[in-house]
Design an enzyme around this catalytic site. Structure first.
Site, short mmCIF file in Angstrom:
data_model
loop_
_atom_site.label_atom_id
_atom_site.label_comp_id
_atom_site.label_asym_id
_atom_site.label_seq_id
_atom_site.Cartn_x
_atom_site.Cartn_y
_atom_site.Cartn_z
CE LYS A 42 -3.45 -6.02 -8.68
NZ LYS A 42 -2.57 -4.91 -8.38
NE ARG A 80 3.98 -5.72 -3.65
CZ ARG A 80 4.09 -6.71 -4.55
NH1 ARG A 80 5.00 -7.63 -4.42
NH2 ARG A 80 3.27 -6.75 -5.58
NE ARG A 138 -0.22 -0.10 -4.66
CZ ARG A 138 0.34 -0.92 -5.56
NH1 ARG A 138 0.35 -0.60 -6.83
NH2 ARG A 138 0.87 -2.04 -5.17
NE ARG A 185 2.09 -16.91 -6.02
CZ ARG A 185 1.83 -15.60 -6.14
NH1 ARG A 185 2.80 -14.71 -6.01
NH2 ARG A 185 0.62 -15.18 -6.36
NE ARG A 242 7.10 -16.25 -3.23
CZ ARG A 242 7.08 -15.20 -4.03
NH1 ARG A 242 7.83 -14.15 -3.78
NH2 ARG A 242 6.31 -15.18 -5.07
P1 AMP Z 1 2.99 -3.52 -7.55
O1 AMP Z 1 3.76 -4.40 -8.46
O2 AMP Z 1 1.84 -2.83 -8.23
O3 AMP Z 1 2.53 -4.21 -6.29
O4 AMP Z 1 3.97 -2.33 -7.09
C1 AMP Z 1 5.21 -2.58 -6.49
C2 AMP Z 1 5.61 -1.42 -5.60
O5 AMP Z 1 5.69 -0.20 -6.36
C3 AMP Z 1 4.64 -1.09 -4.48
O6 AMP Z 1 4.86 -1.91 -3.35
C4 AMP Z 1 4.94 0.37 -4.22
O7 AMP Z 1 6.15 0.54 -3.49
C5 AMP Z 1 5.19 0.90 -5.62
N1 AMP Z 1 3.93 1.37 -6.26
C6 AMP Z 1 3.35 0.84 -7.38
N2 AMP Z 1 2.24 1.51 -7.70
C7 AMP Z 1 2.09 2.49 -6.77
C8 AMP Z 1 1.11 3.50 -6.55
N3 AMP Z 1 0.06 3.65 -7.34
N4 AMP Z 1 1.30 4.33 -5.48
C9 AMP Z 1 2.35 4.21 -4.66
N5 AMP Z 1 3.30 3.26 -4.80
C10 AMP Z 1 3.18 2.40 -5.85
#
Ligand code: AMP
Length: 189
Positions: free
Chosen positions: A14, A145, A89, A128, A134
């Site tokens: 993405k 995640r 999400r 990776r 890591r």
């Molecule tokens: P990302 O980089 O998009 O994977 O986001 C990192 C973290 O931010 C996620 O693991 C969530 O804890 C939080 N987060 C980001 N976007 C959202 C969303 N739309 N709803 C809820 N939590 C979010």
């Protein structure tokens, strides 16, 4: 004005595709993950509230996420179009986003899901990991995640599918070919 949601699990590409899309179409990029990271890094009130949740790899509650997103939209009244990345999400977030778009006389035109299986994402990440060094903590967060995506976030897809707005793009292959498929959707070719 074209507004786009880019969907996909961690490791789906993405970030790479977002960069290319912004260059090509001049979207205002709204990544809720980036915004939350900015808040935690700068130790804002919001950052302090979400730090633990983010560290565990869980989702931040809708109320907080939606309020932050709305603020970001309001900061960009003259945007040519938005590219939403990592949002929505949950179905509640998707409904809120539709409301905000409607209030501004616009809509989410395309929801593009990068189709990558859980097995492929896990294998990419394992590769990776063998290259990068890591820490276990990060590993665990990443696992959480991925699980969050495949157990919770995927439930947003039927919401868009029912309305005929969901477009699926094969997320495995050459970066340029994937980008080409996304552009075709945006350009209606
Ligand atoms: P990302 O980089 O998009 O994977 O986001 C990192 C973290 O931010 C996620 O693991 C969530 O804890 C939080 N987060 C980001 N976007 C959202 C969303 N739309 N709803 C809820 N939590 C979010």
């Amino acid at each position: 004005m074209i507004n786009l949601v880019l969907f996909g699990p961690p490791g789906a590409g993405k970030g790479t595709q977002s960069e290319k899309l912004i260059k090509q179409y001049g979207f205002v990029h709204i990544s809720t993950g980036d915004l939350f990271r900015w808040h935690t890094k700068n130790e804002t009130e919001l950052g302090k509230r979400v730090k633990e949740i983010m560290n565990s790899g869980s989702l931040v509650p809708d109320e907080i996420t939606i309020a932050m997103l709305k603020e970001e939209l309001d900061k960009n009244p003259n945007a040519k179009g938005f590219l939403f990345d990592g949002f929505p999400r949950t179905v509640a977030q998707a409904e809120a986003l539709d409301r905000f778009m409607k209030d501004n006389g616009t809509a989410i035109h395309h929801v593009i899901a990068l189709d990558v299986t859980e097995a492929e994402v896990r294998s990419r990440i394992a590769k990776r990991r063998s290259i990068e060094n890591r820490v276990d903590d990060e590993e665990e967060k990443l696992n959480k995640r991925i699980t969050e995506y495949f157990t919770k976030t995927v439930h947003v897809l039927p919401y868009y599918e029912k309305q005929g707005r969901l477009k699926t793009v094969q997320g495995i292959g050459e970066i340029e070919a994937i980008f080409g498929s996304i552009c075709k959707i945006i350009d209606h070719k």
